[in-house]
Motif scaffolding. Structure first.
Motif, short mmCIF file in Angstrom:
data_model
loop_
_atom_site.label_atom_id
_atom_site.label_comp_id
_atom_site.label_asym_id
_atom_site.label_seq_id
_atom_site.Cartn_x
_atom_site.Cartn_y
_atom_site.Cartn_z
N THR A 1 0.84 -1.19 0.00
CA THR A 1 0.00 0.00 0.00
C THR A 1 0.88 1.24 0.00
N LYS A 2 0.34 2.32 -0.51
CA LYS A 2 1.08 3.58 -0.53
C LYS A 2 0.85 4.35 0.76
N PRO A 3 1.88 5.03 1.27
CA PRO A 3 1.70 5.84 2.47
C PRO A 3 0.65 6.93 2.24
N THR A 4 -0.19 7.14 3.23
CA THR A 4 -1.25 8.14 3.12
C THR A 4 -0.94 9.43 3.86
N TYR A 5 0.07 9.41 4.74
CA TYR A 5 0.35 10.54 5.62
C TYR A 5 1.87 10.57 5.82
N THR A 6 2.52 11.57 5.19
CA THR A 6 3.98 11.60 5.17
C THR A 6 4.53 12.95 5.62
N GLU A 7 5.83 13.16 5.40
CA GLU A 7 6.52 14.35 5.92
C GLU A 7 5.80 15.67 5.59
N ALA A 8 5.26 15.75 4.41
CA ALA A 8 4.61 16.99 4.00
C ALA A 8 3.36 17.30 4.82
N ASP A 9 2.83 16.29 5.49
CA ASP A 9 1.59 16.44 6.26
C ASP A 9 1.81 16.69 7.74
N TYR A 10 3.02 16.45 8.23
CA TYR A 10 3.25 16.49 9.68
C TYR A 10 3.16 17.92 10.21
N ALA B 1 -0.22 -0.67 7.88
CA ALA B 1 0.69 -0.03 6.93
C ALA B 1 -0.09 0.51 5.73
N TYR B 2 0.29 1.65 5.24
CA TYR B 2 1.21 2.63 5.83
C TYR B 2 0.43 3.91 6.07
N GLY B 3 -0.46 3.85 7.07
CA GLY B 3 -1.29 4.99 7.40
C GLY B 3 -2.75 4.76 7.08
N LYS B 4 -3.30 3.62 7.54
CA LYS B 4 -4.71 3.32 7.31
C LYS B 4 -5.32 2.72 8.56
N LYS B 5 -6.62 2.92 8.73
CA LYS B 5 -7.34 2.22 9.77
C LYS B 5 -7.52 0.78 9.33
N GLY B 6 -7.18 -0.14 10.22
CA GLY B 6 -7.21 -1.54 9.87
C GLY B 6 -8.25 -2.33 10.63
N VAL B 7 -8.27 -3.62 10.38
CA VAL B 7 -9.19 -4.55 11.03
C VAL B 7 -8.35 -5.59 11.74
N PRO B 8 -8.49 -5.73 13.06
CA PRO B 8 -7.73 -6.77 13.76
C PRO B 8 -8.37 -8.14 13.52
N TYR C 1 9.09 3.60 5.95
CA TYR C 1 7.68 3.23 5.78
C TYR C 1 7.07 2.82 7.11
N GLY C 2 7.87 2.24 7.99
CA GLY C 2 7.39 1.97 9.33
C GLY C 2 7.07 3.24 10.07
N VAL C 3 7.87 4.29 9.82
CA VAL C 3 7.61 5.59 10.42
C VAL C 3 6.27 6.14 9.93
N TYR C 4 6.01 6.02 8.64
CA TYR C 4 4.74 6.51 8.11
C TYR C 4 3.56 5.81 8.80
N SER C 5 3.72 4.51 9.06
CA SER C 5 2.65 3.77 9.73
C SER C 5 2.43 4.29 11.14
N VAL C 6 3.52 4.52 11.86
CA VAL C 6 3.43 4.92 13.28
C VAL C 6 2.95 6.36 13.42
N LEU C 7 3.45 7.25 12.59
CA LEU C 7 3.13 8.67 12.77
C LEU C 7 1.76 9.05 12.23
N TYR C 8 1.12 8.17 11.49
CA TYR C 8 -0.27 8.46 11.11
C TYR C 8 -1.17 8.47 12.35
N PRO C 9 -1.25 7.40 13.13
CA PRO C 9 -2.08 7.49 14.34
C PRO C 9 -1.51 8.40 15.41
N ALA C 10 -0.20 8.66 15.35
CA ALA C 10 0.42 9.52 16.36
C ALA C 10 0.13 11.00 16.13
N LEU C 11 -0.01 11.41 14.86
CA LEU C 11 -0.07 12.84 14.56
C LEU C 11 -1.26 13.29 13.72
#
Length: 326
Positions: free
Chosen positions: A21-30, A291-298, A266-276
């Protein structure tokens, strides 16, 4: 392995959606994080170190955590070279020895009046049946699930205090879970009658998978127990990422990581989406992000179990085994 894919399908998850999947929330968005204070555990390498770098770029004050003060000082020196104006602190304690956590966090509690972001990133892979800590737990279980619970207990008050004086939804806890929850034992991903595998034989996937399921439960139950705190508590599967976590993994897992894993950013993109991300609110408490910035299903049924007797029983077990380290 077949049970893993069956569990994925039952939960309505396509493996391709997780790996590619493509990152949805990256440096430009922080957002600018001037005045914000963060703690990132396991931050001397891998995702934790890279998350720290990105937070520093956004002007946050970041406390990095590790077992060795010498190693922490080396990392700070390197970060200061890259970011001369960075505001950095260090917290030395060993997740393999629960008695070190309280004194290790005391420096932070003595110096700071706020904590806006806590990222439970530190982790360990399963290292074999004989590898237990001084506290008597499998190292993987203690580092991934028990020690973060102890850290969280000591930081609850300052997080809640910060949330009450901050804009809504801006104070957050992110617990790093994993796709490995789909390998965890039983319907709940927990072996509640034998969490430390004293009566049953552990395997790498069962032991590690259970710890990541516990992380999901911790995020969920913390949110339930602090629903009026104003703090957001969620878990995240960061994706299949190349880090040092797999250094003790078996040959099969190393081959999988080598073949499919993404760069650490890409791990950072995953973590910083819910963080920021401003999209995340207390309505998402207990949520599972992928990954990499989406709401998922457990795993199917996990939210119901986390909110029911399984969640209560796990929390009570964690409270009991960590009572000497409050």
């Amino acid at each position: 392995m077949s049970r893993f894919f069956d569990t994925l399908r039952a939960s309505g998850i396509a493996l391709a959606d997780i790996l590619y999947t493509k990152p949805t929330y990256t440096e430009a968005d922080y957002p600018d994080l001037t005045g914000k204070v963060a703690i990132v555990t396991g931050s001397t390498s891998g995702i934790g170190l890279k998350v720290t770098e990105y937070l520093l770029k956004q002007n946050a004050k970041v406390y990095i955590c590790g077992r060795s003060q010498a190693r922490l000082d080396t990392v700070v020196g390197s970060l200061k070279t890259q970011y001369p104006n960075a505001s950095l602190g260090t917290l030395a304690f060993d997740y393999s020895d629960l008695a070190t956590i309280k004194p290790g966090l005391q420096t932070f509690l003595d110096e700071e009046k706020r904590l806006d972001l806590l990222i439970h990133n530190a982790g360990a892979s399963y290292m074999g049946n004989e590898h237990k800590t001084v506290n008597g737990f499998y190292n993987c279980l203690q580092v991934n699930a028990i020690a973060p619970f102890v850290v969280q207990k000591h930081l609850d008050d300052i997080l809640i205090q910060t949330a009450k004086a901050s804009p809504p939804n801006s104070v957050r806890i992110v617990w790093l879970s994993s796709l490995a929850i789909f390998w965890a034992p039983g319907k709940s991903g927990l072996q509640l009658e034998d969490v430390n595998f004293e009566k049953t034989k552990p395997t790498e996937l069962l032991c590690y998978g259970q710890t990541k399921s516990i992380n999901y439960f911790e995020a969920y139950v913390w949110g339930l127990r602090h629903k009026d705190s104003g703090v957001v508590s969620v878990s995240v599967h960061p994706g299949l990422i190349r880090t040092e976590l797999t250094r003790n993994a078996n040959a099969f897992m190393k081959k999988i990581v080598h073949s499919f894993a993404a760069d650490v950013r890409y791990g950072v993109y995953s973590v910083l989406y819910p963080a920021l991300s401003p999209d995340i609110t207390t309505e998402d408490n207990g949520g599972y992000f992928i990954a990499y910035g989406k709401k998922g299903v457990p795993r199917t049924g996990l939210p119901e179990m986390a909110s029911g007797k399984e969640g209560e029983k796990l929390w009570a077990w964690l409270e009991d085994i960590t009572s000497d380290f409050n």
